[in-house]
Design an enzyme around this catalytic site. Structure first.
Site, PDB file in Angstrom:
ATOM      1  N   GLY A  90       0.761  -1.235   0.000  1.00 14.22           N
ATOM      2  CA  GLY A  90       0.000   0.000   0.000  1.00 14.22           C
ATOM      3  C   GLY A  90       0.789   1.280   0.000  1.00 14.22           C
ATOM      4  O   GLY A  90       0.214   2.361  -0.163  1.00 14.22           O
ATOM      5  N   GLU A 113       3.757  -7.048   0.929  1.00 11.00           N
ATOM      6  CA  GLU A 113       3.165  -7.244  -0.392  1.00 11.00           C
ATOM      7  C   GLU A 113       3.215  -5.967  -1.223  1.00 11.00           C
ATOM      8  O   GLU A 113       2.179  -5.419  -1.613  1.00 11.00           O
ATOM      9  CB  GLU A 113       1.720  -7.732  -0.245  1.00 11.00           C
ATOM     10  CG  GLU A 113       1.601  -9.069   0.497  1.00 11.00           C
ATOM     11  CD  GLU A 113       0.165  -9.424   0.851  1.00 11.00           C
ATOM     12  OE1 GLU A 113      -0.736  -8.613   0.564  1.00 11.00           O
ATOM     13  OE2 GLU A 113      -0.054 -10.505   1.430  1.00 11.00           O
ATOM     14  N   PRO A 114       4.400  -5.447  -1.531  1.00  7.60           N
ATOM     15  CA  PRO A 114       4.487  -4.236  -2.355  1.00  7.60           C
ATOM     16  C   PRO A 114       4.152  -4.531  -3.805  1.00  7.60           C
ATOM     17  O   PRO A 114       4.495  -5.594  -4.326  1.00  7.60           O
ATOM     18  CB  PRO A 114       5.951  -3.822  -2.200  1.00  7.60           C
ATOM     19  CG  PRO A 114       6.672  -5.123  -2.008  1.00  7.60           C
ATOM     20  CD  PRO A 114       5.728  -5.978  -1.190  1.00  7.60           C
ATOM     21  N   GLY A 115       3.495  -3.611  -4.474  1.00  6.44           N
ATOM     22  CA  GLY A 115       3.192  -3.772  -5.893  1.00  6.44           C
ATOM     23  C   GLY A 115       3.490  -2.488  -6.640  1.00  6.44           C
ATOM     24  O   GLY A 115       4.489  -2.367  -7.355  1.00  6.44           O
ATOM     25  N   ARG A 161      -6.734   4.260 -15.526  1.00  4.80           N
ATOM     26  CA  ARG A 161      -6.659   4.921 -14.224  1.00  4.80           C
ATOM     27  C   ARG A 161      -7.241   6.340 -14.211  1.00  4.80           C
ATOM     28  O   ARG A 161      -7.949   6.698 -13.269  1.00  4.80           O
ATOM     29  CB  ARG A 161      -5.220   4.941 -13.710  1.00  4.80           C
ATOM     30  CG  ARG A 161      -4.650   3.555 -13.412  1.00  4.80           C
ATOM     31  CD  ARG A 161      -3.284   3.631 -12.739  1.00  4.80           C
ATOM     32  NE  ARG A 161      -3.423   4.140 -11.373  1.00  4.80           N
ATOM     33  CZ  ARG A 161      -3.075   5.356 -10.993  1.00  4.80           C
ATOM     34  NH1 ARG A 161      -2.562   6.218 -11.863  1.00  4.80           N
ATOM     35  NH2 ARG A 161      -3.241   5.736  -9.752  1.00  4.80           N
ATOM     36  N   CYS A 192     -15.326   6.067 -27.964  1.00  9.61           N
ATOM     37  CA  CYS A 192     -16.578   6.820 -28.064  1.00  9.61           C
ATOM     38  C   CYS A 192     -17.218   7.028 -26.693  1.00  9.61           C
ATOM     39  O   CYS A 192     -18.345   6.565 -26.440  1.00  9.61           O
ATOM     40  CB  CYS A 192     -17.540   6.120 -29.022  1.00  9.61           C
ATOM     41  SG  CYS A 192     -16.943   6.118 -30.719  1.00  9.61           S
ATOM     42  N   GLU A 193     -16.498   7.658 -25.804  1.00 11.70           N
ATOM     43  CA  GLU A 193     -17.000   8.074 -24.494  1.00 11.70           C
ATOM     44  C   GLU A 193     -16.288   9.351 -24.088  1.00 11.70           C
ATOM     45  O   GLU A 193     -15.082   9.480 -24.285  1.00 11.70           O
ATOM     46  CB  GLU A 193     -16.738   7.001 -23.428  1.00 11.70           C
ATOM     47  CG  GLU A 193     -17.610   5.783 -23.515  1.00 11.70           C
ATOM     48  CD  GLU A 193     -17.586   4.986 -22.209  1.00 11.70           C
ATOM     49  OE1 GLU A 193     -17.345   5.585 -21.154  1.00 11.70           O
ATOM     50  OE2 GLU A 193     -17.824   3.773 -22.280  1.00 11.70           O
ATOM     51  N   TYR A 252      -0.887  -0.996 -12.601  1.00 11.43           N
ATOM     52  CA  TYR A 252      -2.304  -0.835 -12.913  1.00 11.43           C
ATOM     53  C   TYR A 252      -2.508  -0.114 -14.246  1.00 11.43           C
ATOM     54  O   TYR A 252      -3.414   0.677 -14.410  1.00 11.43           O
ATOM     55  CB  TYR A 252      -3.028  -0.118 -11.764  1.00 11.43           C
ATOM     56  CG  TYR A 252      -2.813  -0.827 -10.454  1.00 11.43           C
ATOM     57  CD1 TYR A 252      -3.442  -2.041 -10.180  1.00 11.43           C
ATOM     58  CD2 TYR A 252      -1.925  -0.335  -9.505  1.00 11.43           C
ATOM     59  CE1 TYR A 252      -3.214  -2.724  -9.001  1.00 11.43           C
ATOM     60  CE2 TYR A 252      -1.689  -1.014  -8.319  1.00 11.43           C
ATOM     61  CZ  TYR A 252      -2.334  -2.204  -8.076  1.00 11.43           C
ATOM     62  OH  TYR A 252      -2.097  -2.885  -6.912  1.00 11.43           O
TER      63      TYR A 252
END
Length: 424
Positions: free
Chosen positions: A239, A278-280, A317, A349-350, A378
């Site tokens: 985190g 648990e680093p990501g 993101r 198309c958004e 991510y």
């Protein structure tokens, strides 16, 4: 620290000029730096100040095989949240003895695969999962090592959607139930209860909430031991946040890691448990960029749209989290060049396919290359084929060498996933 810098006016990934990659591989393309991955892992490991810490890299942040293999060579384990991630970790050379399995919705088939693979531990998140895992493991004549993930009712994170430790969040068993469930697990035939786990959110830049959660877990461990239970493991999750704005003070860089290590040592002093981490994002975030090309500049009376060939399906993101990514031109701007304000948008198309609004950038023209910084976590792992767009290529750079670790999807592969009903 990252390894993406201008040399002779051209942005490089380590020693590789980005225009050469664009010409060879096309755009959009994700590019990862081996040197950055290696540095971030070793800096995190060393900042803990612990002997032989168990570091389980969070595969959900970036599951690219080249990334995983790079970290595996440094001794990293894997924090996984699906059978697919377990399989990917194993394929990357991470032994089962260094794999943990987290997540609130593990299926019976996934638990069976984890047990049969002999993974290090399952992070159990509910009483129902505990019952199912015991049945699955006992049927195979095994006692699966587990830790109980506790929701400490202390949430933190850079966005509400990545806060996981609050009382209203879906993750873990309730704080009030932890002691009862631990005692129950100690008497289940397929379970070898080892300890506790906690993870309160992602992109955390202040340590107060983490320390509060860790101290609550220490209190549970002391109570459990007083009741006669063995507790040998404490998984502190991940985190920790990273800088998304490079020009900002780097107060949440190495100094944050040193403070984190000191805090962990203080909270766990004398506890005599194996500590897991648990680093990501911390490892992969600044190790990756998304390379894209300008398609059009759409001038309006009060707006200037920079239309690029990357879209929200490639990097979701900003649309999902209102996330900020620095945007750098591949050609270094001339000194004193007046910037222009752009809305940087993709082809989908958004209206949500917008990366940023009114961002001051050097003047850009069709054909120019740009990159989104801090896209290593991510980014590709959350990409999709929305609007029937192809999954982009991924590249791992090491010095002057590069390797395509995931080729760009072809239209034949995209269409080949579909099957026509037999009545049509």
């Amino acid at each position: 620290m990252h390894h993406f810098d201008y040399r002779d006016g051209i942005l490089h990934a380590e020693d590789v000029p980005l225009p050469a990659l664009a010409d060879r591989l096309g755009t959009p393309t994700y590019i990862y730096s081996s040197a950055t991955l290696e540095r971030h892992y070793t800096v995190f490991r060393d900042s803990l100040g612990l002997k032989d810490p168990h570091i389980f890299y969070a595969v959900k942040a970036n599951g690219n095989l080249g990334v995983l293999m790079t970290l595996a060579r440094l001794g990293a384990g894997a924090d996984t949240v699906s059978e697919g991630e377990i399989r990917k970790a194993l394929a990357a050379g991470i032994p089962a003895s260094r794999i943990v399995f987290s997540g609130v919705g593990k299926t019976e088939a996934e638990l069976a695969f984890a047990v049969e693979a002999g993974i290090y531990q399952v992070n159990v998140e509910s009483e129902g999962e505990l019952d199912l895992l015991s049945k699955v493991a006992a049927a195979r004549g095994k006692r699966q090592p587990v830790v109980l993930r506790v929701n400490p009712e202390v949430g933190a994170g850079g966005h509400a959607k990545i806060t996981t430790g609050g009382a209203a969040n879906k993750f873990g068993v309730s704080f009030s139930e932890a002691e009862r469930l631990y005692a129950r697990a100690a008497n289940m035939p397929g379970i070898s209860i080892q300890g506790l786990a906690v993870h309160i959110g992602s992109q955390i830049l202040k340590l107060d909430a983490l320390e509060a959660a860790f101290r609550k877990l220490r209190g549970i461990i002391e109570t459990l031991r007083a009741q006669g239970h063995g507790v040998t493991r404490l998984d502190l999750g991940g985190g920790l946040g990273i800088p998304y704005q490079m020009q900002a003070p780097y107060a949440h860089g190495p100094e944050l890691l040193q403070d984190y290590g000191a805090m962990v040592r203080a909270v766990t002093e004398g506890l005599d448990v194996e500590l897991g981490f648990e680093p990501g994002r911390l490892i992969a975030g600044n190790a990756g960029i998304l390379l894209a090309r300008v398609l059009y500049v759409n001038e309006r009376a009060d707006k200037r749209f920079l239309v690029i060939d990357a879209a929200m399906n490639d990097l979701v993101r900003p649309a999902m989290y209102d996330a900020y990514h620095e945007i750098w031109p591949v050609k270094e701007p001339e000194p004193g060049l007046a910037p222009a304000a752009y809305d940087v948008v993709g082809p989908i198309c958004e209206s949500g396919d917008t990366f940023t609004t009114n961002r001051l950038l050097p003047p850009m023209a069709p054909g120019d290359l740009l990159v989104f910084k801090t896209a290593g976590a991510y980014g590709a792992t959350m990409s999709s084929t929305y609007n029937q767009r192809l999954l982009v290529s991924e590249v791992l750079v090491r010095g002057a060498d590069f390797a395509v670790t995931r080729p760009r999807q072809t239209y034949e592969q995209l269409l080949g996933q579909d099957r026509a009903p037999n009545w049509l």
